[in-house]
Design a protein around this motif. Structure first.
Motif, PDB file in Angstrom:
ATOM      1  N   ALA A 117       0.823  -1.137   0.253  1.00 42.57           N
ATOM      2  CA  ALA A 117      -0.015  -0.116   0.031  1.00 42.57           C
ATOM      3  C   ALA A 117       0.881   1.053  -0.103  1.00 42.57           C
ATOM      4  CB  ALA A 117      -0.991  -0.001   1.203  1.00 42.57           C
ATOM      5  N   SER A 156      -6.109   1.098  -7.018  1.00 37.66           N
ATOM      6  CA  SER A 156      -6.314   1.611  -5.624  1.00 37.66           C
ATOM      7  C   SER A 156      -6.156   0.298  -4.693  1.00 37.66           C
ATOM      8  CB  SER A 156      -7.795   2.269  -5.492  1.00 37.66           C
ATOM      9  OG  SER A 156      -8.655   1.055  -5.322  1.00 37.66           O
ATOM     10  N   ILE A 157      -5.696   0.815  -3.334  1.00 36.07           N
ATOM     11  CA  ILE A 157      -5.374  -0.258  -2.622  1.00 36.07           C
ATOM     12  C   ILE A 157      -6.703  -1.257  -2.413  1.00 36.07           C
ATOM     13  CG2 ILE A 157      -4.559  -1.037  -0.261  1.00 36.07           C
ATOM     14  CD1 ILE A 157      -3.640   1.844   0.086  1.00 36.07           C
ATOM     15  N   ALA A 158      -7.673  -0.626  -2.370  1.00 38.52           N
ATOM     16  CA  ALA A 158      -9.239  -1.561  -2.221  1.00 38.52           C
ATOM     17  C   ALA A 158      -9.308  -2.407  -3.325  1.00 38.52           C
ATOM     18  CB  ALA A 158     -10.311  -0.439  -1.901  1.00 38.52           C
ATOM     19  N   ASP A 159      -8.999  -1.843  -4.613  1.00 38.24           N
ATOM     20  CA  ASP A 159      -9.120  -2.802  -5.606  1.00 38.24           C
ATOM     21  C   ASP A 159      -8.363  -3.778  -5.835  1.00 38.24           C
ATOM     22  OD1 ASP A 159     -11.517  -1.004  -6.537  1.00 38.24           O
ATOM     23  OD2 ASP A 159     -10.173   0.002  -8.053  1.00 38.24           O
ATOM     24  N   VAL A 161      -6.907  -5.431  -3.185  1.00 39.91           N
ATOM     25  CA  VAL A 161      -7.398  -6.366  -2.133  1.00 39.91           C
ATOM     26  C   VAL A 161      -8.714  -7.129  -2.508  1.00 39.91           C
ATOM     27  CG1 VAL A 161      -8.029  -6.412   0.127  1.00 39.91           C
ATOM     28  CG2 VAL A 161      -6.226  -5.132  -0.293  1.00 39.91           C
ATOM     29  N   ALA A 184      -5.820   2.120   3.847  1.00 38.89           N
ATOM     30  CA  ALA A 184      -5.550   0.876   3.885  1.00 38.89           C
ATOM     31  C   ALA A 184      -6.138   0.041   4.751  1.00 38.89           C
ATOM     32  CB  ALA A 184      -3.948   0.826   3.810  1.00 38.89           C
ATOM     33  N   ARG A 186      -8.817   0.156   5.991  1.00 35.18           N
ATOM     34  CA  ARG A 186     -10.382   0.103   5.681  1.00 35.18           C
ATOM     35  C   ARG A 186     -10.549  -0.819   4.429  1.00 35.18           C
ATOM     36  NH1 ARG A 186     -12.386   6.289   6.663  1.00 35.18           N
ATOM     37  NH2 ARG A 186     -12.414   6.093   8.755  1.00 35.18           N
ATOM     38  N   THR A 187      -9.609  -1.550   3.772  1.00 34.54           N
ATOM     39  CA  THR A 187     -10.020  -2.331   3.054  1.00 34.54           C
ATOM     40  C   THR A 187     -10.528  -3.700   2.951  1.00 34.54           C
ATOM     41  OG1 THR A 187      -7.645  -3.393   3.213  1.00 34.54           O
ATOM     42  CG2 THR A 187      -8.074  -1.370   1.529  1.00 34.54           C
TER      43      THR A 187
END
Length: 220
Positions: A117, A156-159, A161, A184, A186-187
């Motif tokens: 991240a 993005s980090i969320a994508d 993950v 990070a 909140r993923t």
């Protein structure tokens, strides 16, 4: 000659505290050197302000994990001629080792897929620094490391993950707590490591950047 540690800056008091704690650790390593803290954005004082209070010249150490806009444009403009600015901290192998240690402490197990991240940048050279960090981390974990960004760059980090199967571990390639680390965390990843923070390896690298710049100056 004064060492000025320049961090990005964050509204999170815990993030600012990391910068000051790193400065304290560097003072223990360089007891004869004045060490000051400045911020590139969000918080005061900025580099130009701190430089005006330094009578004996300064070495500026950018506490950044990649060489983006602040390192290449903003800090040199504030420093002006005659001020030494060292290379940023990242992606030094020692910092990758520190990130790996944080990852293990957070609960990562060999075989868990890892997402690095990072903050993100519009500068392709900064993104290359992040890719270098991911390659070095992958050499430690034994598997390729994916990269996700908190802002500016994609994915993005969320994508990342969400698209990664298994027990995903997010490795924070960030120096301090703040908005980016919150993203990070909140993923929904089962494992999210802490930022590098006031790790001894970070303080050691800051110290080395300063000493190397002084040695080069004497040699010249």
């Amino acid at each position: 000659m004064t060492l000025i540690l320049v961090a990005h800056g964050t509204r999170d008091p815990a993030g600012a505290a990391v910068s000051h704690e790193l400065a304290r650790l560097v003072r223990t390593r360089l007891p004869a050197v004045q060490v000051e803290v400045a911020f590139a954005d969000v918080r005061a004082p900025d580099l130009a302000t701190v430089l005006r209070s330094v009578p004996d010249g300064a070495v500026v150490v950018p506490a950044f994990l990649a060489a983006g806009y602040h390192v290449r444009v903003d800090l040199p403009a504030q420093a002006g001629p005659g001020v030494t600015i060292t290379a940023p901290l990242g992606p030094a192998p020692g910092l990758v080792a520190a990130a790996h240690e944080r990852l293990i402490a957070a609960g990562w197990r060999p075989g868990d897929p890892v997402v690095l991240a990072a903050a993100g940048s519009s500068d392709p050279r900064a993104l290359a620094d992040v890719r270098r960090a991911a390659l070095l981390l992958g050499a430690r974990t034994g598997d390729p490391v994916r990269i996700g960004y908190a802002a500016t760059a994609r994915p993005s980090i969320a994508d990342v993950v969400a698209a990664t199967p298994g027990r995903v571990a997010v490795c924070s390639w960030l120096l301090a707590p703040g908005v980016f680390h919150t993203l990070a965390a909140r993923t929904g990843a089962p494992v999210v490591s802490a930022p590098l923070g006031p790790h001894s390896r970070v303080a050691d690298l800051i110290t080395r950047r300063y000493l190397e710049s002084r040695c080069y100056a004497r040699a010249a």
